[in-house]
Design an enzyme around this catalytic site. Structure first.
Site, PDB file in Angstrom:
ATOM      1  N   GLU A 166      72.066  51.558 123.204  1.00 22.22           N
ATOM      2  CA  GLU A 166      72.509  50.169 123.403  1.00 22.22           C
ATOM      3  C   GLU A 166      73.035  49.645 122.064  1.00 22.22           C
ATOM      4  O   GLU A 166      72.318  49.663 121.065  1.00 22.22           O
ATOM      5  CB  GLU A 166      71.341  49.282 123.892  1.00 22.22           C
ATOM      6  N   ASP A 201      71.313  47.668 116.186  1.00 24.61           N
ATOM      7  CA  ASP A 201      71.802  46.344 115.801  1.00 24.61           C
ATOM      8  C   ASP A 201      71.893  46.312 114.280  1.00 24.61           C
ATOM      9  O   ASP A 201      71.197  47.050 113.591  1.00 24.61           O
ATOM     10  CB  ASP A 201      70.878  45.232 116.300  1.00 24.61           C
ATOM     11  N   ASP A 224      79.148  39.717 120.863  1.00 23.81           N
ATOM     12  CA  ASP A 224      79.902  38.546 120.402  1.00 23.81           C
ATOM     13  C   ASP A 224      81.317  38.684 120.971  1.00 23.81           C
ATOM     14  O   ASP A 224      81.955  39.717 120.770  1.00 23.81           O
ATOM     15  CB  ASP A 224      79.934  38.513 118.868  1.00 23.81           C
TER      16      ASP A 224
HETATM   17  C1  LIG Z   1      75.092  37.797 121.121  1.00 23.10           C
HETATM   18  S1  LIG Z   1      73.977  38.890 120.429  1.00 23.10           S
HETATM   19  C2  LIG Z   1      73.353  39.780 121.859  1.00 23.10           C
HETATM   20  C3  LIG Z   1      72.046  40.463 121.581  1.00 23.10           C
HETATM   21  C4  LIG Z   1      71.413  41.153 122.799  1.00 23.10           C
HETATM   22  N1  LIG Z   1      72.250  42.231 123.279  1.00 23.10           N
HETATM   23  C5  LIG Z   1      71.145  40.156 123.897  1.00 23.10           C
HETATM   24  O1  LIG Z   1      71.856  40.213 124.908  1.00 23.10           O
HETATM   25  O2  LIG Z   1      70.217  39.362 123.733  1.00 23.10           O
HETATM   26  C6  LIG Z   1      75.049  40.100 119.678  1.00 23.10           C
HETATM   27  C7  LIG Z   1      74.281  41.101 118.817  1.00 23.10           C
HETATM   28  O3  LIG Z   1      75.185  42.100 118.351  1.00 23.10           O
HETATM   29  C8  LIG Z   1      74.895  42.391 116.999  1.00 23.10           C
HETATM   30  N2  LIG Z   1      76.146  42.890 116.406  1.00 23.10           N
HETATM   31  C9  LIG Z   1      77.333  42.233 116.331  1.00 23.10           C
HETATM   32  N3  LIG Z   1      78.262  43.027 115.757  1.00 23.10           N
HETATM   33  C10 LIG Z   1      77.647  44.200 115.463  1.00 23.10           C
HETATM   34  C11 LIG Z   1      78.083  45.409 114.853  1.00 23.10           C
HETATM   35  N4  LIG Z   1      79.335  45.573 114.425  1.00 23.10           N
HETATM   36  N5  LIG Z   1      77.196  46.403 114.711  1.00 23.10           N
HETATM   37  C12 LIG Z   1      75.910  46.266 115.126  1.00 23.10           C
HETATM   38  N6  LIG Z   1      75.438  45.138 115.707  1.00 23.10           N
HETATM   39  C13 LIG Z   1      76.288  44.118 115.880  1.00 23.10           C
HETATM   40  C14 LIG Z   1      74.421  41.065 116.414  1.00 23.10           C
HETATM   41  O4  LIG Z   1      73.620  41.249 115.261  1.00 23.10           O
HETATM   42  C15 LIG Z   1      73.643  40.481 117.594  1.00 23.10           C
HETATM   43  O5  LIG Z   1      72.272  40.812 117.560  1.00 23.10           O
END
Ligand SMILES: C[S@@+](CC[C@H](N)C(=O)[O-])C[C@H]1O[C@@H](n2cnc3c(N)ncnc32)[C@H](O)[C@@H]1O
Length: 224
Positions: free
Chosen positions: A51, A76, A125
């Site tokens: 994931e 993450d 995001d």
């Molecule tokens: C909107 S949150 C969603 C978190 C989780 N999937 C949820 O639905 O609760 C987006 C997550 O993606 C991570 N993220 C964004 N860009 C990333 C990247 N390039 N590599 C790893 N993680 C990333 C952020 O740190 C964040 O925790």
């Protein structure tokens, strides 16, 4: 930085199921775990499911508890969020789950070619407007993921963002990718099953706001 965050970072390092590495440590030869997750860590031949952008890890943990025959790794960039999932693995003694703190774009250093069976991208995001190549379902990212996904492997996207969902479906169509499943309105369509029963932190927030949650699963082997 807050004291609690520092404590969580320190505790992460004590978990056997938590992995992180500096870029300089893995940039030349990759992580020593690449190609060895099932043999050396999970010690079974289960499907390997990753994931990306797992946040606190609800989807990784939820799937790991439901499908004990598979192996789940949440990724993450934010260690303080991952801590929650990593702590749950410890508290509940789960044997088929782990977390990696890494940038999504470096995952080819953590997994060997064709090592991964499925990728889940949960509520990424949406990167609105012109930041399209920062989207985790952009061809730029998917080409990186293709390096370690099996040719028959599947990418799953769950999102509340209309813009991201439409963008992803257009990208699928433009690249002639195979759609495995698509549900435009999960909670207006399904009443049971993992897709609506395993909910992430962000998913619960968006549901409380009455947003429509969409899902598409597709293959990326035909992507250039
Ligand atoms: C909107 S949150 C969603 C978190 C989780 N999937 C949820 O639905 O609760 C987006 C997550 O993606 C991570 N993220 C964004 N860009 C990333 C990247 N390039 N590599 C790893 N993680 C990333 C952020 O740190 C964040 O925790």
């Amino acid at each position: 930085m807050g004291k609690k965050k520092l404590q969580h970072f320190a505790e992460n390092k004590t978990f056997q199921h938590y992995f992180e590495a500096s870029f300089s440590d893995i940039s030349e030869q990759g992580s020593p775990m690449a190609g060895r997750w099932n043999d050396s860590f999970f010690c079974n031949n289960g499907k390997l499911v990753v994931e990306i952008g797992c946040g606190k890890g609800e989807y990784t943990i939820g799937q790991a508890k439901r499908f004990l025959e598979n192996n789940y790794i949440g990724v993450d960039i934010k260690g303080a969020r991952i801590w929650r999932g990593a702590k749950t693995i410890q508290e509940e003694n789960l044997k088929n789950a782990a977390f990696i703190r890494s940038q999504a774009g470096l995952l080819h250093l953590w997994f060997a070619e064709s090592e991964v069976d499925e990728i889940w991208i949960t509520f990424p995001d949406p990167q609105p407007g012109s930041r399209k190549n920062k989207r985790l379902t952009s061809p730029r990212y998917l080409s990186m993921f293709k390096k370690f996904l099996k040719p028959e492997g599947v990418v799953h996207l769950k999102t509340d963002s209309r813009e991201l969902f439409e963008y992803t479906n257009e990208m699928i169509s433009e690249n002639n990718l195979q759609v495995v499943n698509r549900v435009d309105d999960i909670y207006g369509t399904l009443t049971d099953g993992p897709l609506c029963e395993i909910r992430t932190f962000y998913e619960n927030m968006w549901l409380a706001e009455g947003k429509v949650i969409s899902y598409v699963a597709f293959q990326i082997d035909k992507l250039n």
